[in-house]
Design an enzyme around this catalytic site. Structure first.
Site, PDB file in Angstrom:
ATOM      1  NE  ARG A  99      10.268 -10.130  39.721  1.00  0.00           N
ATOM      2  CZ  ARG A  99      10.189 -11.218  38.987  1.00  0.00           C
ATOM      3  NH1 ARG A  99      10.576 -11.193  37.728  1.00  0.00           N
ATOM      4  NH2 ARG A  99       9.724 -12.328  39.496  1.00  0.00           N
ATOM      5  N   GLY A 100      12.027  -3.219  40.419  1.00  0.00           N
ATOM      6  CA  GLY A 100      12.407  -1.985  39.732  1.00  0.00           C
ATOM      7  C   GLY A 100      11.595  -1.704  38.479  1.00  0.00           C
ATOM      8  CG  LEU A 101       9.578  -4.828  36.627  1.00  0.00           C
ATOM      9  CD1 LEU A 101       8.589  -5.980  36.533  1.00  0.00           C
ATOM     10  CD2 LEU A 101      10.506  -4.796  35.434  1.00  0.00           C
ATOM     11  N   GLY A 102       8.430  -0.651  38.261  1.00  0.00           N
ATOM     12  CA  GLY A 102       7.719   0.618  38.409  1.00  0.00           C
ATOM     13  C   GLY A 102       8.633   1.793  38.098  1.00  0.00           C
ATOM     14  NE  ARG A 103      13.669   5.921  38.943  1.00  0.00           N
ATOM     15  CZ  ARG A 103      14.175   6.721  39.871  1.00  0.00           C
ATOM     16  NH1 ARG A 103      13.852   6.587  41.121  1.00  0.00           N
ATOM     17  NH2 ARG A 103      15.017   7.660  39.528  1.00  0.00           N
ATOM     18  CD  GLU A 124      -4.333  13.257  40.130  1.00  0.00           C
ATOM     19  OE1 GLU A 124      -4.091  14.432  39.784  1.00  0.00           O
ATOM     20  OE2 GLU A 124      -4.427  12.313  39.317  1.00  0.00           O
ATOM     21  CE1 TYR A 136       4.462   6.779  40.995  1.00  0.00           C
ATOM     22  CE2 TYR A 136       2.863   7.459  42.631  1.00  0.00           C
ATOM     23  CZ  TYR A 136       3.212   6.676  41.555  1.00  0.00           C
ATOM     24  OH  TYR A 136       2.306   5.775  41.038  1.00  0.00           O
TER      25      TYR A 136
END
Length: 166
Positions: A99-103, A124, A136
């Site tokens: 859902r783009g939450l990590g971004r 890491e 990343y």
């Protein structure tokens, strides 16, 4: 100067979620998230409390409201800042991935690094975690090395990644 709360507001608006600055009072919620997101090797309550009370670390939680009574805390991330900043942890509950939450979390961490004058951000990542590596790399990180046996349960090498903060 930008505040942590304004970073959280701006990044949350982009995701239609809610981004919160976390503190020591949130440690029990993070213990539960750790066990769900990283069941093979979760941080302990003590480790989480130490991170949240560190004067050089900033942690964000991301919540979503999927037509339920209250928003659900479904991910979090933290960064230790200095000239060289270090992403300490980052994760989103499986059912909320994609859902783009990590971004949103990563963008907030990079904003904090900029705010505090960091020149580089390091992290890491398990070499088998293709989704995280892609996130990343799309955030500007590059692989700069490998650490043999860095992760345990299961034992796995880590890719060392770096972002030059601009």
């Amino acid at each position: 100067m930008t505040s942590l709360e304004s970073i959280a507001r701006e990044r949350a608006d982009a995701s239609r979620g809610q981004l919160l600055v976390l503190g020591i009072e949130d440690r029990q919620a993070l213990v539960a998230l750790e066990q769900e997101i990283f069941p093979e090797d979760p941080w302990t309550t003590g480790m989480i409390a130490q991170e949240l009370s560190s004067g050089r670390s900033v942690y964000f939680g991301v919540c979503v409201n999927d037509d339920v009574a209250a928003p659900v805390l479904c991910g979090y991330a933290g960064i230790a800042v200095g000239i060289d900043a270090d992403v300490m942890t980052m994760g989103v509950v499986h059912d909320f991935r994609g859902r783009g939450l990590g971004r949103v979390l990563m963008d907030a961490l990079i904003d904090v690094a900029r705010l505090w004058g960091s020149e580089r951000v390091f992290l890491e990542v398990r070499e088998s975690n293709a989704a995280a590596i892609s996130l990343y790399e799309n955030s500007g990180f590059e692989v700069v090395g490998r650490t043999k046996g860095y992760f345990r349960n299961p034992r796995e090498d880590a890719l060392n990644m770096r972002l030059i903060v601009r």
